[in-house]
Design a protein around this motif. Sequence first.
Motif, mmCIF file in Angstrom:
data_model
loop_
_atom_site.group_PDB
_atom_site.id
_atom_site.type_symbol
_atom_site.label_atom_id
_atom_site.label_comp_id
_atom_site.label_asym_id
_atom_site.label_seq_id
_atom_site.Cartn_x
_atom_site.Cartn_y
_atom_site.Cartn_z
ATOM 1 N N ILE A 192 0.861 -1.180 0.000
ATOM 2 C CA ILE A 192 0.000 0.000 0.000
ATOM 3 C C ILE A 192 0.904 1.239 0.000
ATOM 4 O O ILE A 192 1.806 1.359 0.829
ATOM 5 C CB ILE A 192 -0.906 0.042 1.249
ATOM 6 N N GLU A 193 0.652 2.144 -0.915
ATOM 7 C CA GLU A 193 1.386 3.404 -0.943
ATOM 8 C C GLU A 193 0.454 4.556 -0.550
ATOM 9 O O GLU A 193 -0.768 4.391 -0.485
ATOM 10 C CB GLU A 193 1.996 3.638 -2.326
ATOM 11 N N ASN A 194 1.036 5.707 -0.295
ATOM 12 C CA ASN A 194 0.296 6.892 0.128
ATOM 13 C C ASN A 194 0.187 7.851 -1.053
ATOM 14 O O ASN A 194 1.213 8.315 -1.558
ATOM 15 C CB ASN A 194 1.026 7.561 1.297
ATOM 16 N N SER A 231 3.613 1.004 8.149
ATOM 17 C CA SER A 231 5.015 1.359 8.358
ATOM 18 C C SER A 231 5.130 2.656 9.156
ATOM 19 O O SER A 231 4.149 3.392 9.331
ATOM 20 C CB SER A 231 5.716 1.538 7.002
ATOM 21 N N GLY A 232 6.335 2.935 9.623
ATOM 22 C CA GLY A 232 6.579 4.192 10.309
ATOM 23 C C GLY A 232 6.164 5.361 9.427
ATOM 24 O O GLY A 232 6.611 5.480 8.287
ATOM 25 N N THR A 233 5.286 6.221 9.959
ATOM 26 C CA THR A 233 4.682 7.310 9.194
ATOM 27 C C THR A 233 4.973 8.627 9.893
ATOM 28 O O THR A 233 4.857 8.725 11.119
ATOM 29 C CB THR A 233 3.160 7.097 9.066
ATOM 30 N N ALA A 234 5.337 9.647 9.110
ATOM 31 C CA ALA A 234 5.740 10.921 9.699
ATOM 32 C C ALA A 234 5.208 12.076 8.855
ATOM 33 O O ALA A 234 4.433 11.893 7.906
ATOM 34 C CB ALA A 234 7.259 10.983 9.818
ATOM 35 N N ALA A 260 -4.679 8.737 4.929
ATOM 36 C CA ALA A 260 -4.537 8.502 3.489
ATOM 37 C C ALA A 260 -4.122 7.060 3.203
ATOM 38 O O ALA A 260 -4.644 6.422 2.282
ATOM 39 C CB ALA A 260 -3.529 9.483 2.903
ATOM 40 N N VAL A 261 -3.183 6.535 4.002
ATOM 41 C CA VAL A 261 -2.718 5.158 3.798
ATOM 42 C C VAL A 261 -3.838 4.165 4.106
ATOM 43 O O VAL A 261 -4.081 3.214 3.337
ATOM 44 C CB VAL A 261 -1.480 4.866 4.668
ATOM 45 N N ILE A 262 -4.545 4.376 5.218
ATOM 46 C CA ILE A 262 -5.633 3.467 5.582
ATOM 47 C C ILE A 262 -6.746 3.535 4.539
ATOM 48 O O ILE A 262 -7.342 2.502 4.170
ATOM 49 C CB ILE A 262 -6.177 3.807 6.982
ATOM 50 N N GLY A 263 -7.024 4.721 4.035
ATOM 51 C CA GLY A 263 -8.020 4.850 2.983
ATOM 52 C C GLY A 263 -7.625 4.110 1.721
ATOM 53 O O GLY A 263 -8.456 3.459 1.074
ATOM 54 N N GLU A 264 -6.341 4.190 1.374
ATOM 55 C CA GLU A 264 -5.850 3.479 0.196
ATOM 56 C C GLU A 264 -5.911 1.971 0.421
ATOM 57 O O GLU A 264 -6.239 1.209 -0.497
ATOM 58 C CB GLU A 264 -4.418 3.924 -0.101
ATOM 59 N N ALA A 265 -5.606 1.526 1.628
ATOM 60 C CA ALA A 265 -5.705 0.099 1.932
ATOM 61 C C ALA A 265 -7.140 -0.387 1.808
ATOM 62 O O ALA A 265 -7.409 -1.447 1.230
ATOM 63 C CB ALA A 265 -5.172 -0.176 3.337
ATOM 64 N N ALA A 266 -8.082 0.378 2.349
ATOM 65 C CA ALA A 266 -9.488 -0.003 2.261
ATOM 66 C C ALA A 266 -9.947 -0.060 0.804
ATOM 67 O O ALA A 266 -10.701 -0.962 0.410
ATOM 68 C CB ALA A 266 -10.347 0.981 3.046
ATOM 69 N N ARG A 267 -9.480 0.897 -0.007
ATOM 70 C CA ARG A 267 -9.860 0.901 -1.418
ATOM 71 C C ARG A 267 -9.301 -0.330 -2.137
ATOM 72 O O ARG A 267 -10.016 -0.988 -2.897
ATOM 73 C CB ARG A 267 -9.342 2.180 -2.084
ATOM 74 N N ALA A 274 -10.792 1.145 9.478
ATOM 75 C CA ALA A 274 -10.837 2.416 10.196
ATOM 76 C C ALA A 274 -9.569 2.611 11.013
ATOM 77 O O ALA A 274 -8.909 1.651 11.415
ATOM 78 C CB ALA A 274 -12.056 2.457 11.110
ATOM 79 N N LEU A 275 -9.254 3.870 11.280
ATOM 80 C CA LEU A 275 -8.080 4.166 12.093
ATOM 81 C C LEU A 275 -8.192 3.554 13.483
ATOM 82 O O LEU A 275 -7.182 3.208 14.098
ATOM 83 C CB LEU A 275 -7.880 5.677 12.205
ATOM 84 N N THR A 276 -9.414 3.411 13.978
ATOM 85 C CA THR A 276 -9.608 2.854 15.320
ATOM 86 C C THR A 276 -9.409 1.345 15.348
ATOM 87 O O THR A 276 -9.419 0.745 16.428
ATOM 88 C CB THR A 276 -11.016 3.193 15.831
ATOM 89 N N ASP A 277 -9.218 0.714 14.190
ATOM 90 C CA ASP A 277 -8.947 -0.729 14.161
ATOM 91 C C ASP A 277 -7.517 -1.059 14.554
ATOM 92 O O ASP A 277 -7.203 -2.212 14.850
ATOM 93 C CB ASP A 277 -9.199 -1.294 12.757
ATOM 94 N N LEU A 278 -6.630 -0.056 14.527
ATOM 95 C CA LEU A 278 -5.201 -0.313 14.694
ATOM 96 C C LEU A 278 -4.741 -0.147 16.133
ATOM 97 O O LEU A 278 -5.298 0.644 16.907
ATOM 98 C CB LEU A 278 -4.374 0.633 13.811
ATOM 99 N N ASP A 279 -3.687 -0.882 16.487
ATOM 100 C CA ASP A 279 -2.875 -0.600 17.664
ATOM 101 C C ASP A 279 -1.656 0.185 17.181
ATOM 102 O O ASP A 279 -1.051 -0.168 16.161
ATOM 103 C CB ASP A 279 -2.411 -1.889 18.333
ATOM 104 N N TYR A 280 -1.272 1.229 17.930
ATOM 105 C CA TYR A 280 -0.220 2.126 17.468
ATOM 106 C C TYR A 280 0.970 2.152 18.432
ATOM 107 O O TYR A 280 0.811 2.005 19.652
ATOM 108 C CB TYR A 280 -0.748 3.563 17.351
ATOM 109 N N ILE A 281 2.146 2.347 17.853
ATOM 110 C CA ILE A 281 3.321 2.752 18.619
ATOM 111 C C ILE A 281 3.716 4.135 18.121
ATOM 112 O O ILE A 281 3.883 4.346 16.910
ATOM 113 C CB ILE A 281 4.484 1.770 18.462
ATOM 114 N N VAL A 282 3.844 5.071 19.051
ATOM 115 C CA VAL A 282 4.169 6.458 18.726
ATOM 116 C C VAL A 282 5.581 6.744 19.235
ATOM 117 O O VAL A 282 5.848 6.657 20.439
ATOM 118 C CB VAL A 282 3.160 7.428 19.369
#
Length: 332
Positions: A192-194, A231-234, A260-267, A274-282
């Motif tokens: 998946i790209e952005n 992936s690490g996103t900034a 944008a990345v999650i939207g592209e993945a869903a497409r 949804a963004l709330t589906d993920l566990d995150y490391i910040v």
Amino acid sequence: MLNLTYGTLPSSEQTGSVFGCLLFGSDDAVSTGAVADLPCARVAMPRLDGVPLLCETLGGRAAIRGGSFKDIAYRFNDDVLFGVIQLDESTMTATSGSALETAAEQAYLRIFELLRAQGFPYVLRFWNYMADINGEANGLERYRQFNLGRQQAFAESGQAVSGNVPAACALGTSHGPLVVAFLAGRQPSLPIENPRQVSAYDYPEQYGPRSPLFSRASVANVGSGRHLFLSGTASIVGHQTLHDGDIAAQTRETLVNIRAVIGEAARKMQTHCALTDLDYIVYVRREADLPTVRAIVKAELGSTVRASYLLADICRADLLVEIEGSAQLPAA
């Protein structure tokens, strides 16, 4: 089946169904021997949320087997293989370039050799950690030295250096060896790209003699399950860092990129994600910025967001925050 959990160490009763883990914390926290029999990436990267240790555990069904190969500890079943290699740069003899470049090349060459031997040709996710990532030696930033060694190993091993490349992160610690963890499978993942960003493998030469090698995210089919690896996103748009020195603006821009990345993945998957589906490391560069980052993440993703915060250096010196994540998705 693959399960990723973020929290405490697995118990001794659980380790039979665990591929391995990544431990983040202070030196004392990550030196625990509780997971001595598992492939374990020990990363001296302190937590910022009042808990001494974060354990990212990769679990699966029983019938998991293990072994070792050229400094790699690994475990696998019929679907996936997880492994960890840690190389001390001081033991590397650099025939050309730097010790870090040599360590990166050796780590990746050994990983690809193992995966060929075990029949897991597709890497789904890489985790990379190194000391002094933004430091300079021999006239070149250390992260760029790492990219030289990584891309050389990809090329020597016949791996793609653009297009369908694995999801990955690369973060800096204050000290310690080069640590590379990896997850591989029998089937290729969906990269998946952005749409807001230039693909990392197409970055111009101003970011180093060799481009970073990762997709912005990937979706992997593992057994009967499906997994999203972010992936690490900034705060990067196109190929440029935005909002230099402004932690609030960088955090918001990072979250725009994640959307944008999650939207592209869903497409691409033609399914809801949804963004709330993920566990995150910040990953936060400056400890003083934690309250700002955490407040924005909660405001944008909700108060119940599942996020852990670590003190780390980011792959570009002008980046102050980076976010990665994962989610288990409905089967295709």
